[in-house]
Scaffold this active site. Structure first.
Site, PDB file in Angstrom:
ATOM      1  N   GLU B  61       0.901  -1.111  -0.134  1.00  0.00           N
ATOM      2  CA  GLU B  61      -0.174   0.150   0.089  1.00  0.00           C
ATOM      3  C   GLU B  61       0.886   1.330  -0.092  1.00  0.00           C
ATOM      4  OE1 GLU B  61      -0.453  -2.534   2.367  1.00  0.00           O
ATOM      5  OE2 GLU B  61      -2.026  -3.503   1.427  1.00  0.00           O
ATOM      6  N   PHE B  86      -6.140  -0.713   5.442  1.00  0.00           N
ATOM      7  CA  PHE B  86      -4.576  -0.655   4.998  1.00  0.00           C
ATOM      8  C   PHE B  86      -4.261   0.615   4.154  1.00  0.00           C
ATOM      9  CE2 PHE B  86      -6.298  -5.220   3.915  1.00  0.00           C
ATOM     10  CZ  PHE B  86      -5.613  -5.633   5.186  1.00  0.00           C
ATOM     11  N   ASP B 120     -13.690 -11.032   9.570  1.00  0.00           N
ATOM     12  CA  ASP B 120     -12.532 -11.006   9.739  1.00  0.00           C
ATOM     13  C   ASP B 120     -11.720 -10.453  11.046  1.00  0.00           C
ATOM     14  OD1 ASP B 120     -11.795 -11.988   6.828  1.00  0.00           O
ATOM     15  OD2 ASP B 120     -11.819  -9.878   6.350  1.00  0.00           O
TER      16      ASP B 120
END
Lengths: 290, 322
Positions: B61, B86, B120
């Site tokens: 990223e 991210f 997640d």
């Protein structure tokens, strides 16, 4: 005829070496007046900046944004005094602005700010960001079918940053043959030598394994700098990295090789001393400080 | 408000992907980057249609932010897509230095924001992204309410010169704005007029807000003025101050930490220009966890029931003080 050519070439090189010396003197003055800043890398890369801006790059200071210009990205922003001095001596802006370095309201920020000065097209300071910018510029050029090159300078210490390797991995596999990355391999960083803080060697092999075309040169030999940059233009399918071996603080004996001069500016007596040692070909500066 | 049918539900990331495809055709300068999340962020269709303007950077990223900046500084309009956690999470300093400080025309798209990265778990749930972006000079911050508004925000972003962060959710939710309603960067939208209390929200939590205020009208006869504050920065001060002047009571609702986000921005505004008591609904200085999205919204105090209770509390407390 070869003899004449050789002679002309030598005269040109002498002129460039003279410019590099003048730039070093300017850097000493600027840093001394600013009272802070980075001496070692600024002095160490004077020959590279001279070669790029006075020979290698297709640029026009009168038209700093001409579309087909070669781009220059400075990743290790802390050596910007030499960049600013080079731009001023090349005619991008008045030399009188150089004395404003790091002062409130100045266009000459302590680390580069994009578009603050003609010729400055990227912001940098936090290390490791420049090569990614160069990749973006190189990709835009390829998308547009343009032929200019992107020159990107980084330090060696900043190779500790992970982003550099993200970028190196990307460029090495992206056929970006329009990038010439120059690493100022001066072996120092703030806390010590690169090989004691976070060893980089074998650097050449690392870069080669990332699919870069690697050239190693003496970063103070202007002819080698010019030739290696020109050679990078002939490399196809992959980008070129020039590992330019330099001496930090080059030209000022008490600064040379010393990591303690990475982020330090000379005081009055040190500046006088440095200028004496640098003494331009005219001998003019030297006598001023006798 | 359209009927809340299950079949009407649409995700913001789908809206993003569709808007990008349209932009691909109309604007040759639009370039798309992703960091190994092509399918999840819905940029896959653009990738297939315009491979020469698509950049896959791998799981990197920071490099993506730099490349996007380099493209923007060369005249392109890059949209860089990843999960919000991210990007702008993992690349905040690159966003700050290489994008915002250079005022590079980069569009940062963070998907799966809030609790919507539900199962997640906490590592993937971006609950701090509004706080870390709205403090950056030059950066515009947009949190669209639904699918329709996302499409409009993406198009508006392509026409706006300057860096923008657009925060998106993963899940399919009920749209609460109309396909044809206006969207302008920096303009909040009064979804429903009311006299008793101002409820300001951002993002898909708006669906829960609408459910809550409709029930409050029915059960408690509380008339809420509902503001969809989809641009966090610059904040639409005029609309907010106008409404709060009328009602004198405020609740903010967001799928974000209760500090530093929409509630923070509104608190800053009101404490300077129109001091009133404010009740902020958001995640209370804690990490999330794995679970079903609806269950997490409930557990972390963001279900329509919680929102309704907060509105009643604010209504009663401030009514008592007056």
């Amino acid at each position: 005829m070869p003899t004449v050519k050789r002679y002309v070439r030598n005269v040109q090189l002498l002129e460039l070496e003279h410019i590099a010396t003048r730039l070093r003197e300017e850097v000493i003055n600027m840093l001394h007046q600013a009272g802070s800043g980075h001496s070692a890398g600024s002095l160490g890369t004077a020959d590279i900046f001279t070669a790029l801006y006075f020979d290698v790059m297709n640029i026009d200071p009168a038209h700093p944004l001409k579309p087909d210009r070669d781009r220059f990205v400075l990743s290790n922003g802390h050596i910007c005094p030499i960049w600013y001095a080079t731009l001023a001596y090349r005619g991008y802006f008045s030399k009188t602005e150089l004395e404003t370095l790091r002062k409130t309201g100045s266009k000459l920020q302590g680390h580069p700010h994009a578009a603050s000065l003609p010729g400055v097209e990227n912001s940098s300071g936090p290390l490791g960001q420049g090569l990614s910018l160069a990749i973006g510029m190189a990709m835009a050029a390829k998308m547009n079918g343009e032929n200019h090159r992107i020159y990107c300078m980084t330090s060696d210490g900043e190779l500790n940053e992970g982003q550099t390797w993200e970028a190196a991995m990307f460029a090495g596999t992206s056929q970006l043959s329009n990038i010439t990355w120059i690493i100022d391999r001066n072996n120092i960083q703030i806390d010590g030598t690169t090989e004691t803080i976070m060893p980089l060697e074998p650097l050449r092999e690392k870069l080669e394994s990332f699919n870069w075309y690697v050239i190693e040169i003496d970063g103070h030999n202007i002819e080698e700098i010019i030739n290696s940059c020109n050679m990078s233009k002939a490399v196809t399918q992959r980008p070129t990295v020039i590992i330019a071996h330099t001496i930090p603080g080059k030209g000022v004996e008490f600064m040379q090789y010393k990591f303690s001069w990475h982020g330090k500016a000379p005081n009055e007596s040190e500046a006088k001393d440095a200028l004496k040692q640098l003494r331009s070909l005219d001998g003019r500066i030297g006598s001023e400080y006798e | 408000m359209p009927n809340a049918n299950e079949k009407d539900k649409k995700s913001q990331r789908d809206g993003f992907g569709e808007a990008l495809l349209e932009l691909g055709e109309t604007n040759p300068d639009v370039v798309v980057l992703t960091a190994d999340l092509s399918e999840s962020t819905r940029v896959q269709s653009f990738e297939k249609m315009y491979p020469q303007r698509f950049v896959q950077v791998g799981v990197a990223e920071q490099n993506m932010a730099g490349i996007a900046s380099g493209l923007a500084l060369s005249g392109k309009i890059p949209f860089m897509a990843s999960f919000g956690i991210f990007s702008p999470g993992n690349n905040w300093l690159q966003v700050r230095t290489s994008i915002c400080y250079s005022n590079a025309n980069v569009k940062i798209i963070g998907t799966h924001a809030g609790l919507s990265a539900s199962s997640d778990g906490a590592t993937h749930q971006a609950l701090e992204d509004i706080a870390i972006t709205r403090v950056l000079p030059n950066l515009t911050v947009i949190v669209p309410a639904d699918y329709h508004e996302t499409k409009k925000a993406v198009k508006a972003a392509s026409e706006h010169i300057g860096p923008i962060y657009i925060r998106l959710s993963r899940d399919s939710i009920t749209p609460i704005t109309e396909e044809k309603s206006d969207f302008n960067i920096g303009k909040a939208q009064i979804l429903q007029e009311g006299d008793d209390i101002t409820v300001i929200f951002c993002g898909p939590i708006g669906a829960g807000v609408m459910t809550a205020v409709n029930e409050l009208k029915k059960d408690n006869d509380i008339s809420c003025e509902v503001i969809n504050c989809s641009t966090i920065k610059p904040l639409d001060e005029k609309t907010i101050l106008g409404s709060v002047k009328k009602t004198g009571k405020v609740v903010t609702v967001e799928e974000h930490q209760v500090s530093g986000g929409l509630g923070g921005a509104v608190s800053e505004l009101l404490s300077e220009k129109l001091p009133v008591k404010i009740v902020r609904v958001g995640v209370k200085d804690t990490f999330g966890e794995s679970g079903k999205y609806d269950e997490l919204l409930d557990k972390y105090g963001l279900s329509s029931e919680h929102i309704g209770k907060a509105i009643v509390t604010a209504y009663k407390e401030t009514a008592h003080e007056q």
